[in-house]
Design a protein around this motif. Structure first.
Motif, PDB file in Angstrom:
ATOM      1  N   ASN A  60     -18.372   9.274   8.336  1.00 33.31           N
ATOM      2  CA  ASN A  60     -17.694   9.611   9.587  1.00 33.31           C
ATOM      3  C   ASN A  60     -17.387  11.106   9.702  1.00 33.31           C
ATOM      4  O   ASN A  60     -16.710  11.670   8.849  1.00 33.31           O
ATOM      5  CB  ASN A  60     -16.382   8.827   9.674  1.00 33.31           C
ATOM      6  N   TYR A  73      -8.354  -8.485   6.728  1.00 36.72           N
ATOM      7  CA  TYR A  73      -7.153  -8.038   7.448  1.00 36.72           C
ATOM      8  C   TYR A  73      -7.613  -7.202   8.627  1.00 36.72           C
ATOM      9  O   TYR A  73      -8.620  -6.490   8.559  1.00 36.72           O
ATOM     10  CB  TYR A  73      -6.180  -7.275   6.543  1.00 36.72           C
ATOM     11  N   HIS A 100      -6.472  -4.587  12.109  1.00 31.49           N
ATOM     12  CA  HIS A 100      -5.651  -3.400  12.371  1.00 31.49           C
ATOM     13  C   HIS A 100      -4.696  -3.665  13.520  1.00 31.49           C
ATOM     14  O   HIS A 100      -5.058  -3.486  14.689  1.00 31.49           O
ATOM     15  CB  HIS A 100      -6.556  -2.218  12.720  1.00 31.49           C
ATOM     16  N   ARG A 103      -2.893  -5.147   8.982  1.00 33.01           N
ATOM     17  CA  ARG A 103      -2.382  -3.838   8.648  1.00 33.01           C
ATOM     18  C   ARG A 103      -1.469  -3.417   9.792  1.00 33.01           C
ATOM     19  O   ARG A 103      -1.817  -3.598  10.966  1.00 33.01           O
ATOM     20  CB  ARG A 103      -3.543  -2.837   8.499  1.00 33.01           C
ATOM     21  N   TYR A 134      -1.726   8.475  13.130  1.00 33.89           N
ATOM     22  CA  TYR A 134      -2.915   7.791  12.620  1.00 33.89           C
ATOM     23  C   TYR A 134      -2.783   6.286  12.762  1.00 33.89           C
ATOM     24  O   TYR A 134      -1.724   5.708  12.492  1.00 33.89           O
ATOM     25  CB  TYR A 134      -3.121   8.122  11.122  1.00 33.89           C
ATOM     26  N   ASP A 184      -0.975   1.673   5.666  1.00 34.05           N
ATOM     27  CA  ASP A 184      -1.787   2.792   5.182  1.00 34.05           C
ATOM     28  C   ASP A 184      -1.022   4.098   5.378  1.00 34.05           C
ATOM     29  O   ASP A 184      -0.754   4.499   6.511  1.00 34.05           O
ATOM     30  CB  ASP A 184      -3.100   2.833   5.995  1.00 34.05           C
ATOM     31  N   HIS A 218      -2.128   6.885   4.389  1.00 37.73           N
ATOM     32  CA  HIS A 218      -3.227   7.804   4.723  1.00 37.73           C
ATOM     33  C   HIS A 218      -3.102   9.177   4.059  1.00 37.73           C
ATOM     34  O   HIS A 218      -3.198  10.214   4.726  1.00 37.73           O
ATOM     35  CB  HIS A 218      -3.327   7.957   6.246  1.00 37.73           C
ATOM     36  N   GLU A 275      -1.370   1.538   1.091  1.00 33.42           N
ATOM     37  CA  GLU A 275      -2.668   2.184   0.875  1.00 33.42           C
ATOM     38  C   GLU A 275      -2.573   3.698   0.929  1.00 33.42           C
ATOM     39  O   GLU A 275      -1.844   4.261   1.750  1.00 33.42           O
ATOM     40  CB  GLU A 275      -3.618   1.698   1.967  1.00 33.42           C
ATOM     41  N   GLU A 328     -10.719   4.754  -0.524  1.00 29.50           N
ATOM     42  CA  GLU A 328     -11.744   4.715   0.529  1.00 29.50           C
ATOM     43  C   GLU A 328     -12.490   6.043   0.613  1.00 29.50           C
ATOM     44  O   GLU A 328     -13.608   6.083   1.108  1.00 29.50           O
ATOM     45  CB  GLU A 328     -11.144   4.375   1.879  1.00 29.50           C
ATOM     46  N   ARG A 359     -10.673   0.515  -3.084  1.00 33.05           N
ATOM     47  CA  ARG A 359     -11.004   0.538  -1.658  1.00 33.05           C
ATOM     48  C   ARG A 359     -12.466   0.910  -1.367  1.00 33.05           C
ATOM     49  O   ARG A 359     -12.941   0.692  -0.258  1.00 33.05           O
ATOM     50  CB  ARG A 359     -10.109   1.563  -0.945  1.00 33.05           C
ATOM     51  N   ASP A 399     -16.423   2.733  11.240  1.00 36.32           N
ATOM     52  CA  ASP A 399     -17.443   3.669  10.786  1.00 36.32           C
ATOM     53  C   ASP A 399     -18.190   3.209   9.539  1.00 36.32           C
ATOM     54  O   ASP A 399     -19.011   3.938   9.006  1.00 36.32           O
ATOM     55  CB  ASP A 399     -16.889   5.084  10.582  1.00 36.32           C
ATOM     56  N   TRP A 421      -4.879  14.367   6.819  1.00 33.19           N
ATOM     57  CA  TRP A 421      -4.819  13.520   8.020  1.00 33.19           C
ATOM     58  C   TRP A 421      -4.847  12.060   7.618  1.00 33.19           C
ATOM     59  O   TRP A 421      -5.559  11.690   6.678  1.00 33.19           O
ATOM     60  CB  TRP A 421      -6.012  13.802   8.947  1.00 33.19           C
TER      61      TRP A 421
HETATM   62  O1  LIG Z   1      -8.012   2.263   6.028  1.00 33.59           O
HETATM   63  N1  LIG Z   1      -8.752   2.711   6.909  1.00 33.59           N
HETATM   64  C1  LIG Z   1      -8.780   3.980   7.191  1.00 33.59           C
HETATM   65  O2  LIG Z   1      -8.062   4.783   6.605  1.00 33.59           O
HETATM   66  C2  LIG Z   1      -9.754   4.418   8.254  1.00 33.59           C
HETATM   67  O3  LIG Z   1      -9.167   4.350   9.521  1.00 33.59           O
HETATM   68  C3  LIG Z   1     -10.251   5.811   8.005  1.00 33.59           C
HETATM   69  O4  LIG Z   1      -9.296   6.750   8.443  1.00 33.59           O
HETATM   70  C4  LIG Z   1     -11.549   6.021   8.765  1.00 33.59           C
HETATM   71  O5  LIG Z   1     -12.394   4.942   8.494  1.00 33.59           O
HETATM   72  C5  LIG Z   1     -12.201   7.295   8.312  1.00 33.59           C
HETATM   73  O6  LIG Z   1     -13.476   7.399   8.911  1.00 33.59           O
END
Ligand SMILES: O=NC(=O)[C@@H](O)[C@H](O)[C@H](O)CO
Ligand SMILES: [Co+2]
Length: 411
Positions: free
Chosen positions: A37, A120, A122, A147, A159, A219, A221, A245, A271, A292, A325, A411
């Motif tokens: 991505n 799971y 979103h 999530r 996010y 998450d 993130h 996460e 991830e 992940r 993605d 991010w």
């Molecule tokens: O747990 N899922 C994530 O953190 C995703 O939303 C990632 O930010 C995107 O797939 C990055 O391309």
């Protein structure tokens, strides 16, 4: 069975994808997902300009030898671009081998270890009413795990929260597409203290509304320091999360020691990781509970299976990344591997754009809160190359992030 062709197909039905198609002398084709991505064309070029010609004439059945040839022969080790390219080749060769054997891929990986792979979805909402609606919508769709991502008071966008801008042209869809079509990344603002003050109250409200059984994930993130991550983990313990996460950037895997020693909230990391070495300390010191990395980003079926066998020694399970993605090819590979793995944990499952499903065909079956792989030989991909051409690549970037004082942040 010799490899005759290796074609890289870049298409953008709803979002950008990179797909590798390998064709053998017997006319058997295999598909691999090479989508990274925001950096898709780097992987497309790695495959098209450096790898494709090396594959021509090779025995398609020699999957392990091809993996090692590309990994060691590339000289420059590891990294998301290299390992996504190797993943696409590996996955396509597994697709071919299973088609040649006339069976769904998971049969070559040991057969089913369970009926289905629990997923799971979103759920998100800027405020509680919107979040509750999103959770209910996922329960209505049959999800048994969600999530939970939410807005943060004072921040315009956060996010994981679908909003008219972030959700692309879907507008407020339950699953939002993080990469936005633009010539430059969007800039978001972040305030960790406001976030840490707010999140526990959201999970308190969600537990009061939906009860103790529903599996809740969250998450962070990559945005917290280890001590902030420890605080968040502790503050969420009363809400019995399935996992928390990416609490803190884990390039320095030892950073998780502090978090792990201070909270019993289960942790999921990786991830953005792409090799077994990225997990060596995390796994051997049991600093995480879930791995992940998806098939698409960590060296394919061969790469992820190796990580998961290592993780099994430490009772660590899979929690493969499955956002929009990861293409339907990557999702299919993840579910074929996931249903065979003994230490499967859970599978992330965002709903792809309907244009995506038209191009790639339905590759997994969603029912009973989980996914089953296609029963077709191989991965079960019905890729429509003519339709794919209708959707040319469009530059798209994941957002960048800055703290209130303007400092760049994860991010
Ligand atoms: O747990 N899922 C994530 O953190 C995703 O939303 C990632 O930010 C995107 O797939 C990055 O391309
Ligand atoms: Co994540």
């Amino acid at each position: 069975m010799r490899i005759d062709r290796a074609d890289v197909i870049v298409t953008s039905p709803g979002r950008n994808f990179v797909t590798l198609k390998i064709t053998t002398s017997d006319g058997v084709t295999g598909f691999g997902d090479a989508t990274l991505n925001g950096r898709e064309l780097a992987v497309a070029s790695y495959l098209r300009d450096h790898v494709a010609q090396l594959l021509i004439g090779r025995d398609a059945h020699r999957i392990e030898d091809t993996w090692q040839y590309l990994y060691r022969g590339g000289y420059w080790r590891r990294g998301p671009v290299t390992m996504a390219a190797i993943a696409a080749v590996d996955t396509a060769l597994w697709d071919i081998k299973a088609k040649a054997a006339g069976m769904p891929l998971y049969q070559l990986l040991g057969g089913e270890s369970r009926e289905r792979c629990q997923v799971y979805g979103h759920a998100s909402g800027r405020e509680l009413p919107e979040l509750f609606d999103s959770i209910r919508a996922h329960l209505d769709l049959g999800f048994t795990a969600v999530r939970v991502q939410t807005g943060v008071p004072g921040l315009p966008s956060v996010y994981g929260v679908a909003s008219s801008s972030a959700a692309g042209d879907g507008g407020g869809r339950y699953d939002y597409e993080p990469a936005r079509r633009s010539a430059r990344p969007a800039e978001e603002t972040w305030d960790t203290r406001a976030y840490l003050r707010h999140v526990p109250s959201v999970f308190d409200a969600v537990r009061n509304e939906f009860g103790p059984e529903l599996a809740l994930l969250h998450d962070a993130h990559h945005r917290l320091t280890p001590i902030q991550a420890a605080r968040l983990g502790q503050s969420l313990e009363p809400y019995d999360l399935f996992w928390l996460e990416d609490v803190t950037p884990a390039e320095n895997q030892e950073a998780l020691r502090l978090v792990r020693s201070r909270t019993t909230t289960p942790l999921a990391i990786g991830e953005v990781f792409n090799t077994i070495w990225d997990y060596q300390t995390l796994i051997s010191e049991q600093l995480i509970d879930y791995v992940r990395s998806p098939v698409t980003h960590a060296g394919g079926i061969t790469g992820v299976r190796r990580i998961m066998d290592y993780a099994a020694m430490y009772q660590i399970k899979s929690g493969m990344h499955g956002p929009t993605d990861v293409s339907p090819v990557g999702m299919s590979a993840a579910v074929h591997l996931g249903i065979a793995l003994h230490n499967f944990g859970i599978q992330e499952y965002m709903l792809h754009d309907e244009r995506t499903d038209e191009v790639f065909g339905p590759t997994v079956e969603f029912a009973g809160g989980g996914l089953r792989p296609s029963q077709e030989p191989g991965l079960g991909i019905n890729f429509d190359e003519q339709l794919a051409q209708k959707y040319p690549y469009e530059p798209a970037y994941l957002p960048t992030n800055r703290l209130l004082d303007g400092t760049v942040h994860d991010w």
